[in-house]
Design a protein around this motif. Structure first.
Motif: not given
Lengths: 232, 228
Positions: A27-54
């Motif tokens: 049971l703890a495995l997914p939790l550990v995985g989750l925490i590892a994901f948060v700490i090590f950030q295996p992939i990175q993304v650019l934030p979605r800041i807001s909508l660009a204007p029309g």
């Protein structure tokens, strides 16, 4: 272990509980995985800041130019006026460098330079300015439009300050804005000379995300957004 | 009964009974653990399941800039008056020949699909981009064909433009022979002021609709072509 010893062995040594430890561990495995994901950030993304204007503006050829034409494409905006001096020169030169860089690495990016001085910067002036810059206008557009709509777009939505002064010049903050194919603002560089490496990295992150956001990996990317796995 | 029997552990059959009882206990434990595990997995999947494309989630977005316009009832209302509801903004104009009525028809089929209970939490607002011709009466008349609950909004163009712009909507008034014939643009939906958590975070995302209804209303931006 024989059942007769049940009564005198301590509770944590009993077989039932020991087996259940394995379950807890599973049971703890997914939790550990989750925490590892948060700490090590295996992939990175650019934030979605807001909508660009029309917007619906006019480009250097006098044609209508709207944000809809750019949907599905990565776009880098900057904001200038043609009569300005050194700051806009540097800003435009940076834009040209970025255009060169994206062409070299084969990234499909559109460039839009919005002039906030529509009174002077008619399509003719914009065309002359583009020529002076020796800009390749196949994917670099010089646009302007109605003053109030310009203020809505540049000021309210792109959050970039500019103000006309009495002598016809402008006080403004040079800035570059990166918008993705969905029309979401992904990055803002508050400088006249953004770091090319950073821009390259950011464009690459978006392209990677778009290419990999199919099926199950989309969950991973959404998780990356949720856990704010943003590059430093 | 059982208490009395277990008082005599020397009895062989009692030992066996104890064993089966502890076995049963173990199965119950497994059952509970498995159930909790399943629940957890389900919760994780539910929590992270992306929106099967209704738009893009914007994590911790800035609140939409407030605006005040004249509703089809003739009152002045602002976006913040609808705080606590999911607001679907739809931009268009009543003289619009094809796209706007189609989109509004989709909106009303969405309202049907959600049902009156859920629609209590939803407010569809049709913002006109052609305020000169779209008076409050005209809007009320037009929207009554789609749903009695939809609200129209009009006002000065100078007040409407920032609203359309901030939601990524572009438009342009097209004039032919000096007469205004139409508005050129893209209708879009936007989901307005914040609700708890992630329910209402992007322009187009419409969260509820996706799991409960097979016939999903299309709330969709123009599909961007994939890069490369």
């Amino acid at each position: 272990m024989s059942t007769t010893t049940n009564l005198d062995t301590p509770i944590w040594q009993q077989e039932t509980l020991r087996v259940s430890y394995i379950w807890y561990a599973l049971l703890a495995l997914p939790l550990v995985g989750l925490i590892a994901f948060v700490i090590f950030q295996p992939i990175q993304v650019l934030p979605r800041i807001s909508l660009a204007p029309g917007y619906s503006f006019v480009d250097q050829d006098g044609q209508r130019f709207s944000n809809e034409e750019l949907l599905g494409k990565l776009v880098i905006y900057n904001f200038i006026y043609t009569r300005c001096g050194e700051v806009c020169e540097r800003s435009s030169a940076a834009m040209r460098d970025m255009q060169q860089m994206t062409r070299d690495v084969g990234l499909p990016v559109e460039f839009v330079t919005i002039s906030f001085d529509p009174e002077h910067d008619t399509p003719e002036h914009l065309r002359a300015y583009a020529a002076k810059l020796d800009a390749d206008t196949s994917n670099w557009h010089f646009v302007t439009g109605d003053p109030t709509r310009l203020k809505n777009v540049i000021g309210n939505s792109f959050r970039t300050y500019y103000q006309a002064k009495d002598d016809g010049s402008f006080a403004f903050d040079p800035a570059f804005v990166l918008v993705d194919g969905l029309g979401v603002l992904r990055a803002k560089y508050r400088t006249a000379t953004p770091d090319l490496e950073t821009v390259h990295r950011d464009l690459g992150l978006i392209v990677e995300e778009v290419e990999n956001s199919d099926g199950a990996t989309r969950y991973v990317y959404e998780a990356a957004h949720l856990f704010l796995c943003f590059p430093q | 009964m059982t208490a009395i029997e277990s008082d005599q552990p020397s009895n062989q059959s009692d030992v066996e009974r104890n064993a089966t009882a502890s076995k049963r206990k173990r199965y119950i434990l497994y059952g509970v653990v498995a159930l909790v595990g399943l629940l957890l997995v389900w919760a994780v999947v539910w929590w992270f399941s992306p929106h099967s494309f209704y738009g893009t989630v914007i994590q911790s977005p800035e609140p939409a800039a407030d605006f005040m316009l004249v509703t089809s009832d003739g009152e002045e209302k602002s976006l913040s008056d609808f705080r606590g509801k999911y607001v679907v903004l739809n931009f268009g104009y009543t003289f619009c020949p094809d796209v706007c009525p189609m989109t509004l028809a989709e909106m009303s089929s969405m309202a049907d699909a959600l049902g009156p209970n859920k629609m209590d939490d939803v407010q569809v607002i049709f913002v006109t981009l052609d305020p000169e011709r779209d008076t409050p009466e005209q809007l009320a008349n037009y929207l009554s064909y789609f749903s009695p609950d939809f609200i129209g909004m009009t006002g000065e163009l100078a007040d409407i433009d920032p609203v359309a712009s901030q939601f990524g909507v572009f438009y342009e008034h097209v004039k032919q022979e000096g007469q205004e014939t139409g508005v050129f643009g893209q209708p879009q939906h936007a989901c307005g002021p914040d609700r708890p958590r992630r329910l209402c975070k992007s322009d187009l995302q419409f969260w509820h609709t996706r799991r409960r209804h097979r016939q999903r209303p299309r709330l969709h931006a123009p599909t961007p072509s994939v890069l490369k």
